[in-house]
Design a protein around this motif. Structure first.
Motif, PDB file in Angstrom:
ATOM      1  N   LYS A  30      43.774  51.384  49.641  1.00 53.23           N
ATOM      2  CA  LYS A  30      42.782  50.306  49.542  1.00 53.23           C
ATOM      3  C   LYS A  30      43.487  48.968  49.384  1.00 53.23           C
ATOM      4  CE  LYS A  30      38.732  52.574  47.594  1.00 53.23           C
ATOM      5  NZ  LYS A  30      37.871  52.654  46.422  1.00 53.23           N
ATOM      6  N   SER A  31      42.855  47.934  49.893  1.00 51.86           N
ATOM      7  CA  SER A  31      43.449  46.593  49.767  1.00 51.86           C
ATOM      8  C   SER A  31      43.244  46.060  48.350  1.00 51.86           C
ATOM      9  CB  SER A  31      42.775  45.648  50.764  1.00 51.86           C
ATOM     10  OG  SER A  31      41.442  45.415  50.358  1.00 51.86           O
ATOM     11  N   PRO A  32      44.060  45.069  47.910  1.00 50.88           N
ATOM     12  CA  PRO A  32      43.870  44.483  46.582  1.00 50.88           C
ATOM     13  C   PRO A  32      42.444  43.962  46.369  1.00 50.88           C
ATOM     14  CG  PRO A  32      45.966  43.764  47.478  1.00 50.88           C
ATOM     15  CD  PRO A  32      45.274  44.541  48.560  1.00 50.88           C
ATOM     16  N   ILE A  33      41.816  43.423  47.415  1.00 49.20           N
ATOM     17  CA  ILE A  33      40.442  42.913  47.274  1.00 49.20           C
ATOM     18  C   ILE A  33      39.480  44.060  46.972  1.00 49.20           C
ATOM     19  CG2 ILE A  33      38.500  41.874  48.550  1.00 49.20           C
ATOM     20  CD1 ILE A  33      40.508  40.044  49.920  1.00 49.20           C
ATOM     21  N   SER A  34      39.579  45.151  47.744  1.00 52.07           N
ATOM     22  CA  SER A  34      38.684  46.306  47.520  1.00 52.07           C
ATOM     23  C   SER A  34      38.922  46.902  46.141  1.00 52.07           C
ATOM     24  CB  SER A  34      38.941  47.401  48.551  1.00 52.07           C
ATOM     25  OG  SER A  34      38.946  46.869  49.817  1.00 52.07           O
ATOM     26  N   LEU A  35      40.185  46.974  45.753  1.00 46.08           N
ATOM     27  CA  LEU A  35      40.507  47.557  44.442  1.00 46.08           C
ATOM     28  C   LEU A  35      39.953  46.692  43.312  1.00 46.08           C
ATOM     29  CD1 LEU A  35      44.197  48.613  45.156  1.00 46.08           C
ATOM     30  CD2 LEU A  35      42.338  50.186  44.568  1.00 46.08           C
ATOM     31  N   THR A  36      40.079  45.382  43.467  1.00 41.34           N
ATOM     32  CA  THR A  36      39.562  44.465  42.445  1.00 41.34           C
ATOM     33  C   THR A  36      38.051  44.614  42.328  1.00 41.34           C
ATOM     34  OG1 THR A  36      41.353  42.938  42.967  1.00 41.34           O
ATOM     35  CG2 THR A  36      39.513  42.040  41.715  1.00 41.34           C
ATOM     36  N   ASN A  37      37.387  44.630  43.473  1.00 43.94           N
ATOM     37  CA  ASN A  37      35.939  44.809  43.499  1.00 43.94           C
ATOM     38  C   ASN A  37      35.542  46.116  42.821  1.00 43.94           C
ATOM     39  OD1 ASN A  37      33.572  46.223  45.062  1.00 43.94           O
ATOM     40  ND2 ASN A  37      33.209  44.026  45.289  1.00 43.94           N
ATOM     41  N   PHE A  38      36.276  47.178  43.153  1.00 46.56           N
ATOM     42  CA  PHE A  38      35.974  48.514  42.618  1.00 46.56           C
ATOM     43  C   PHE A  38      36.134  48.557  41.098  1.00 46.56           C
ATOM     44  CE2 PHE A  38      37.594  52.713  41.320  1.00 46.56           C
ATOM     45  CZ  PHE A  38      36.516  53.514  41.679  1.00 46.56           C
ATOM     46  N   TYR A  39      37.265  48.040  40.614  1.00 47.38           N
ATOM     47  CA  TYR A  39      37.536  48.161  39.168  1.00 47.38           C
ATOM     48  C   TYR A  39      36.705  47.180  38.331  1.00 47.38           C
ATOM     49  CZ  TYR A  39      41.105  51.628  39.978  1.00 47.38           C
ATOM     50  OH  TYR A  39      41.737  52.793  40.326  1.00 47.38           O
ATOM     51  N   ILE A  40      36.344  46.048  38.907  1.00 47.17           N
ATOM     52  CA  ILE A  40      35.443  45.149  38.137  1.00 47.17           C
ATOM     53  C   ILE A  40      34.105  45.854  37.938  1.00 47.17           C
ATOM     54  CG2 ILE A  40      34.072  43.014  38.254  1.00 47.17           C
ATOM     55  CD1 ILE A  40      36.501  41.604  39.400  1.00 47.17           C
ATOM     56  N   LYS A  41      33.601  46.475  39.004  1.00 47.80           N
ATOM     57  CA  LYS A  41      32.316  47.186  38.881  1.00 47.80           C
ATOM     58  C   LYS A  41      32.439  48.359  37.911  1.00 47.80           C
ATOM     59  CE  LYS A  41      31.547  47.375  43.450  1.00 47.80           C
ATOM     60  NZ  LYS A  41      30.954  47.418  44.786  1.00 47.80           N
ATOM     61  N   LYS A  42      33.601  48.991  37.925  1.00 48.49           N
ATOM     62  CA  LYS A  42      33.810  50.153  37.053  1.00 48.49           C
ATOM     63  C   LYS A  42      33.831  49.761  35.570  1.00 48.49           C
ATOM     64  CE  LYS A  42      36.786  54.137  36.340  1.00 48.49           C
ATOM     65  NZ  LYS A  42      37.980  54.858  36.733  1.00 48.49           N
ATOM     66  N   PHE A  43      34.506  48.655  35.264  1.00 48.97           N
ATOM     67  CA  PHE A  43      34.687  48.294  33.846  1.00 48.97           C
ATOM     68  C   PHE A  43      33.711  47.211  33.362  1.00 48.97           C
ATOM     69  CE2 PHE A  43      39.072  49.703  35.093  1.00 48.97           C
ATOM     70  CZ  PHE A  43      39.038  50.891  34.378  1.00 48.97           C
ATOM     71  N   LEU A  44      32.761  46.881  34.225  1.00 49.49           N
ATOM     72  CA  LEU A  44      31.800  45.823  33.887  1.00 49.49           C
ATOM     73  C   LEU A  44      30.948  46.203  32.679  1.00 49.49           C
ATOM     74  CD1 LEU A  44      31.073  43.093  35.215  1.00 49.49           C
ATOM     75  CD2 LEU A  44      29.250  44.278  36.413  1.00 49.49           C
ATOM     76  N   LYS A  45      30.846  45.284  31.727  1.00 48.74           N
ATOM     77  CA  LYS A  45      30.014  45.546  30.550  1.00 48.74           C
ATOM     78  C   LYS A  45      28.577  45.079  30.828  1.00 48.74           C
ATOM     79  CE  LYS A  45      33.270  46.646  27.312  1.00 48.74           C
ATOM     80  NZ  LYS A  45      34.258  47.353  28.108  1.00 48.74           N
ATOM     81  N   LYS A  46      27.675  45.730  30.131  1.00 44.90           N
ATOM     82  CA  LYS A  46      26.247  45.394  30.281  1.00 44.90           C
ATOM     83  C   LYS A  46      26.023  43.930  29.880  1.00 44.90           C
ATOM     84  CE  LYS A  46      21.824  47.206  28.783  1.00 44.90           C
ATOM     85  NZ  LYS A  46      21.151  47.867  27.682  1.00 44.90           N
ATOM     86  N   ASN A  47      25.105  43.271  30.553  1.00 45.80           N
ATOM     87  CA  ASN A  47      24.736  41.879  30.266  1.00 45.80           C
ATOM     88  C   ASN A  47      25.810  40.843  30.599  1.00 45.80           C
ATOM     89  OD1 ASN A  47      22.199  42.502  29.376  1.00 45.80           O
ATOM     90  ND2 ASN A  47      22.835  42.741  27.251  1.00 45.80           N
ATOM     91  N   THR A  48      26.859  41.278  31.305  1.00 47.09           N
ATOM     92  CA  THR A  48      27.873  40.297  31.703  1.00 47.09           C
ATOM     93  C   THR A  48      27.275  39.338  32.730  1.00 47.09           C
ATOM     94  OG1 THR A  48      29.618  41.912  31.340  1.00 47.09           O
ATOM     95  CG2 THR A  48      30.187  40.007  32.684  1.00 47.09           C
ATOM     96  N   LEU A  49      27.532  38.074  32.523  1.00 48.60           N
ATOM     97  CA  LEU A  49      27.057  37.052  33.459  1.00 48.60           C
ATOM     98  C   LEU A  49      28.070  36.934  34.599  1.00 48.60           C
ATOM     99  CD1 LEU A  49      25.455  34.449  34.270  1.00 48.60           C
ATOM    100  CD2 LEU A  49      26.775  33.237  32.541  1.00 48.60           C
ATOM    101  N   ILE A  50      27.602  37.104  35.844  1.00 52.71           N
ATOM    102  CA  ILE A  50      28.495  37.001  37.007  1.00 52.71           C
ATOM    103  C   ILE A  50      28.011  35.867  37.897  1.00 52.71           C
ATOM    104  CG2 ILE A  50      29.382  38.187  39.047  1.00 52.71           C
ATOM    105  CD1 ILE A  50      29.084  40.791  37.592  1.00 52.71           C
TER     106      ILE A  50
END
Lengths: 305, 275
Positions: free
Chosen positions: A7-27
């Protein structure tokens, strides 16, 4: 045998942000839920939280918005188009963040952005030294390079308090070529300031940030086989103890840094190595060898390649 | 209404007296850290104090002593900690960056216009039906951050009250000496944000409208801009020129007005000082 898909760094970043995202985080960020979604960086992010929105083009206020979340002990992620856009928000990155440190705020604010390193930027957008940002007010800055460090650093940033800036290379962000063989991952320090890949003891190579792409090219061209490679992901606060130990053993060090700063963080490491009379070869973005500084030592550093 | 006005008067006197006390420390050279006094601004802090609810928050600029005097649990301690002998020991943050845990004042900024966008971030996570008061001066609205934050607050439907203390001065210059006039009413209208103007002449009659605007902000998450025309007291005359002090010792007289020219207030003030 089934090959593992890279996977590319962009896909990996997208994947892991979604994985470790906390509830109610403002994006938030410019066009994060529209168009290319920042080259795929924010794809599908809006499905993970209700607090996700496109914003106006005002970097100063957008960083202020995130700092407000941090001060009120909440979490926010701001996707900025590129690192140099953050120059507009220096007030918050320095003054407001320092103020939040005094208040001992428990919130977190993560800025994810690209470093423009394509090489044809022209007179503008040439700022590529994350270390300069990090040194201003103890900001946790990280280069996102390979899967191991992307996972580690995103997890840290999303679970720790404070201000974090995570950067992806614009030039190699979409690259799906395997950069480093993760099987050679020897160790990394607890803070994730570097990631170490070891195949031998005859040569120590230290690559700062995105110079790792050039470094891997060099390793291939020069056919280096037995080396101890340190990939520095935290430019301003690198734990250099293991690097010094490795260099003392190999007695040969290659330093790589592609940042355009006149105040490179590797100078600190370099001065330590010179003191130990270890041979250094360096490839820096610009020729800034300070003759006075080097004349103190009785031998020259080779500017190689 | 008289009850509210009376409360505001009393709170204003409390704040004025506190500032006089701190000003005396400066005169006695016990306090060497520059203090931005807000003589003449007390009425705004008193008005907010009389209307604020438990979960509401306040974000302040560098000139914040009028709010600190009314909202801090121990304001005297905060300022006496700035005495030279304690300042370095306690690593105090200075007079402009007031902070106290578990206080309605959640953030103060020493940078002009810095607090507008931070207010937007804090306001985004405000509890239901609670609002945030962001205080700034007429100098701060010159910063681009003010316009950006107004747009952001409107777009995000933030329950934010921007209170602009217009004393016609910024640093050492009058408005006309440094910029063109800004019609805040028209600026707000262009972004479709409610605007209210309050001055000494219309204060009593403005309170009701102000309460309604606050209610609107609370219920419908509509940001609002309220501009106060006030006069910062404590000036000096030098070479026949009126000098507005920026920070430090203020030349305040007990006969100076508290927003309105009310004899009974002055009487109360003198009486309490005499005690």
């Amino acid at each position: 045998m089934k090959m593992k898909k890279i996977k590319s760094p962009i896909s990996l970043t997208n994947f892991y942000i979604k994985k470790f995202l906390k509830k109610n985080t403002l994006i938030f960020g410019q066009n994060i839920n529209a168009g290319s979604r920042l080259g795929g960086l924010t794809r599908g992010m809006d499905q993970f939280t209700q607090n996700s929105f496109n914003t106006q083009n005002s970097e100063l206020s957008l960083v202020g918005l995130g700092m407000g979340a941090l001060i009120s002990n909440n979490k926010a992620i701001y996707f900025a188009k590129q690192l140099d856009f953050l120059l507009l928000s220096m007030d918050h990155l320095i003054n407001t963040y320092n103020s939040s440190l005094c208040q001992n705020s428990k919130g977190a604010f993560v800025i994810v952005t690209y470093i423009v390193d394509t090489g044809y930027e022209g007179p503008q957008s040439r700022l590529n030294c994350l270390g300069d940002f990090a040194s201003m007010s103890k900001i946790n800055c990280r280069y996102l390079i390979s899967e191991k460090d992307i996972k580690f650093n995103i997890k840290k940033a999303l679970s720790n308090k404070g201000l974090h800036i995570l950067c992806i290379s614009q030039k190699f962000g979409n690259s799906t070529n395997q950069l480093i063989d993760d099987n050679n991952l020897a160790s990394n320090d607890d803070t994730g300031s570097y990631f170490r890949y070891k195949t031998g003891d005859t040569l120590t190579i230290v690559a700062y940030g995105f110079s790792i792409y050039e470094t891997m090219q060099m390793i291939k061209t020069k056919k280096y086989q037995k080396f101890d490679l340190f990939v520095i992901t935290n430019p301003a606060n690198t734990n250099i103890k293991k690097i010094i130990t490795s260099a003392s053993k190999s007695k040969k060090v290659i330093l790589m840094d592609d940042s355009g700063s006149k105040n490179k963080n590797l100078f600190w490491l370099e001065s330590k190595l010179l003191h130990l009379k270890i041979k250094i070869k360096r490839n820096l973005n610009d020729d800034i060898v300070d003759n006075l500084f080097l004349s103190k030592y009785k031998f020259k550093i080779k500017n190689t390649f | 209404m008289i009850k509210i006005l009376n409360k505001i008067y009393n709170l204003s006197i409390k704040s004025r007296l506190f500032q006089i006390k701190i000003n005396n420390f400066v005169k006695e050279k016990k306090l060497l850290v520059p203090i931005h006094f807000a003589f003449g601004h007390e009425i705004i802090a008193a008005l907010i104090k009389s209307l604020i609810k438990k979960n509401d928050k306040i974000v302040l600029p560098h000139r914040n002593i009028h709010f600190v005097s009314l909202f801090s649990k121990n304001p005297l301690k905060f300022y006496t900690n700035l005495f030279e002998d304690r300042y370095y020991k306690l690593k105090s943050v200075g007079s402009m960056n007031y902070h106290e845990n578990k206080n309605q004042i959640i953030y103060t900024s020493s940078i002009l216009g810095n607090n507008f966008s931070v207010s937007c971030g804090i306001s985004f996570f405000q509890k239901k039906k609670s609002i945030l008061f962001c205080i700034a001066g007429d100098g701060a609205i010159e910063e681009g951050s003010f316009y950006e934050s107004l747009c952001l607050a409107k777009y995000l439907k933030l329950p934010l009250v921007f209170l602009i203390e217009n004393n016609q001065w910024s640093m050492y210059t009058k408005i006309k000496d440094r910029r063109c006039a800004i019609d805040l009413k028209k600026l707000c209208k262009s972004i479709n944000i409610n605007y209210q103007h309050i001055s000494g002449q219309n204060f009593s009659s403005s309170i009701k409208k102000f309460q309604n605007n606050i209610l609107n902000c609370r219920d419908f998450k509509e940001p609002i801009v309220v501009e106060f025309n006030i006069k910062t007291l404590g000036y000096s005359i030098k070479d026949n020129n009126y000098i507005n002090y920026h920070h430090g010792m203020a030349n305040i007289n007990l006969d100076d007005k508290i927003f309105f020219n009310k004899d009974e207030i002055l009487y109360k003030l003198k009486k309490s000082l005499h005690k």
